[in-house]
Scaffold this active site. Structure first.
Site, short mmCIF file in Angstrom:
data_model
loop_
_atom_site.label_atom_id
_atom_site.label_comp_id
_atom_site.label_asym_id
_atom_site.label_seq_id
_atom_site.Cartn_x
_atom_site.Cartn_y
_atom_site.Cartn_z
N ASP A 11 -0.54 -22.77 -19.99
CA ASP A 11 -1.64 -21.90 -19.58
C ASP A 11 -1.13 -21.03 -18.43
O ASP A 11 -0.71 -21.55 -17.40
CB ASP A 11 -2.79 -22.80 -19.10
CG ASP A 11 -4.10 -22.07 -18.99
OD1 ASP A 11 -4.07 -20.82 -18.91
OD2 ASP A 11 -5.14 -22.74 -18.96
N GLU A 106 -2.53 -18.61 -23.38
CA GLU A 106 -2.57 -20.04 -23.64
C GLU A 106 -1.99 -20.37 -25.00
O GLU A 106 -2.24 -19.64 -25.96
CB GLU A 106 -4.04 -20.46 -23.69
CG GLU A 106 -4.44 -21.50 -22.70
CD GLU A 106 -5.86 -21.91 -22.94
OE1 GLU A 106 -6.09 -22.81 -23.74
OE2 GLU A 106 -6.75 -21.28 -22.34
#
Length: 444
Positions: A11, A106
């Site tokens: 992330d 992500e």
DNA sequence: TCTGGGGTCCTAGGACCC
DNA sequence: TCTGGGGTCCTAGGACCC
């Protein structure tokens, strides 16, 4: 369940804001908010400096401004984000062929599909640390938080535990102990509505959730959701990392700074959106059978209408005509804040055109679609011309494809306001001829 | 002047078919 | 004359995710 912590979740930290700070040194160390800057904008990403002031994603920009007035408010430069994202996804794919992007910032990576000597904890950790370092270097300084676990769920929870710029490993066998004290909202799919239902049943943590049997859970939140929660609460998650996922729908929508009331304007905007949707369909070699519109009224109630064709289309004219037809059904007299057009029921083949090339200029035959007689109605817009007596209008405001014009009338220099799509041919006739002329002051 | 945009998935009811 | 199921497709709305 796998026995190795071989699912990796990465992330990028405060992604949009970090790209802005990277590209503009004067923003470094300062609060940066990326999102809609208009009257009805919301925050997409706040830098960590802005988060100190309580600025959060999805908060209205208005509120963010009041919490942190000295922040830089930016609309966002999406190709810069896409570019940085592509670099990162490329790095991930150099580690394993099995990469599942969830968004620009992500992704999951399946290390079990990578070319590694083994899947021991130390090996996976080394890969993750190396990856973080390479992301930092290849993107010119962006940082990533990474989680490693035995499933997607656990890897994702893990990546959140040491942000920003951290790595968290959940050793196999320790998952349930990790989850038990956490709030049920850590489980993907548990948002505000579900959390509230569970709370009323006395369930706040994963430990509470574990005590509820399947039947009760299904009664509380429905079949699919109940089943999912039952298993995730026990850290049972067999979902595979999947690299390619086919799009199921394509849509465009827009929220306008002032509510729309003019049907002709709404039709113009839907037509434009239909064009964008159809263009994206064609660009990806897709076509779809179901055309939908979305209308959010002044009071935020959201309506949708859809209609399904007998065969898929990627034509601007067809999507636009159907969208306008669906609007004809709705009462929008109270004002509309959002309009949208979407196409679903996608096919990745394009229909054979028996008659050769069809250009967008040609008028296509009406699509074959069953329309209930109650809806069969023709909307014939037509400008009313009562505002044109003085032959002058002032461009009042512009943005998001809408131009607002204030007209002069015989009775008043500050007459009625009308809005147009900014490519409406009618509009050019209404721009003030003399650029030095000053427009009358806005009403109070 | 609270509340984006682009998606996914689920539910529930009705139509329709076998 | 009465009473079924199951399955699929379509539509509308809602929850959720990033």
């Amino acid at each position: 369940m796998r026995t190795s912590a071989s699912v990796l979740h990465l992330d990028l930290d405060a992604f949009f804001a970090s790209v802005e700070q990277r590209d503009k040194p004067s923003l470094r160390g300062k609060p940066v908010v990326v999102g809609g800057v208009g009257g009805r904008g919301v925050v997409a990403t706040a830098s960590y400096e802005a988060r100190k002031y309580g600025v959060r994603s999805a908060m209205s920009t208005r509120e963010a401004r009041s919490r942190c007035p000295h922040a830089a408010f930016l609309t966002g430069r999406f190709h810069a984000y896409r570019e940085a994202s592509a670099i990162v996804m490329g790095l991930l794919r150099s580690v394993s062929p099995l990469v599942e992007p969830l968004s620009l910032d992500e992704a999951f990576v399946d290390l079990a599909a990578a070319d590694l000597p083994d899947l021991e904890l130390a090996t996976c950790v080394a890969v993750a640390e190396d990856l973080r370092a390479r992301v930092h270097e290849a993107t010119g300084g962006l940082t990533a938080s990474v989680g490693l676990g035995t499933s997607k769920f656990i890897a994702k929870v893990a990546s959140d535990l040491d942000k920003p710029d951290g790595l968290t490993v959940v050793p196999p066998g320790t998952e349930r102990d990790l989850l038990r004290p956490m709030l049920v909202t850590v489980i993907p799919g548990v948002g505000p509505a579900t959390a509230e239902r569970l709370r009323r049943a006395g369930i706040q943590t994963v430990a509470d959730l574990e005590l509820v049997d399947l039947e009760e859970l299904v009664r509380l939140v429905g079949k699919a959701h109940g089943n999912g929660l039952f298993h995730l609460a026990r850290a049972q998650d067999d979902r595979l990392v999947v690299a390619e996922r086919e799009a199921k729908s394509v849509s465009v929508e827009g929220t306008y700074d002032t509510d729309l009331t003019d049907r002709k304007l709404m039709e113009g905007l839907l037509t434009r959106q239909a064009g964008e949707v159809a263009e994206r369909l064609r660009k990806h070699g897709l076509s779809g059978r179901t055309v939908s519109i979305k209308v959010r009224l002044h009071d935020f109630t959201t309506l949708s209408r859809s209609s399904t064709l007998s065969s898929p289309t990627d034509s601007t004219a067809t999507v636009a005509r159907m969208a306008r037809g669906l609007l004809a059904d709705l009462d929008t007299s109270g004002g509309v804040r959002l309009l949208g057009v979407g196409v679903s029921g996608l096919a990745d083949w394009i229909q054979e055109d028996l008659f050769g090339e069809t250009t967008e200029e040609e008028v296509e035959p009406l699509p074959e679609v069953e329309v209930p007689s109650s809806r069969r109605r023709t909307w014939s817009p037509g400008m009313d011309v009562e505002h044109t007596t003085m032959g002058r209008g002032w461009v009042w405001g512009a943005g998001r494809g809408v131009v607002t014009v204030r007209f002069e009338t015989a009775a008043s220099a500050s007459g009625p306001v009308r809005s147009y799509p900014d490519d409406d041919p009618e509009l050019s006739a209404w721009r003030p001829a003399d650029p030095d002329e000053t427009a009358p002051a806005p009403p109070a």
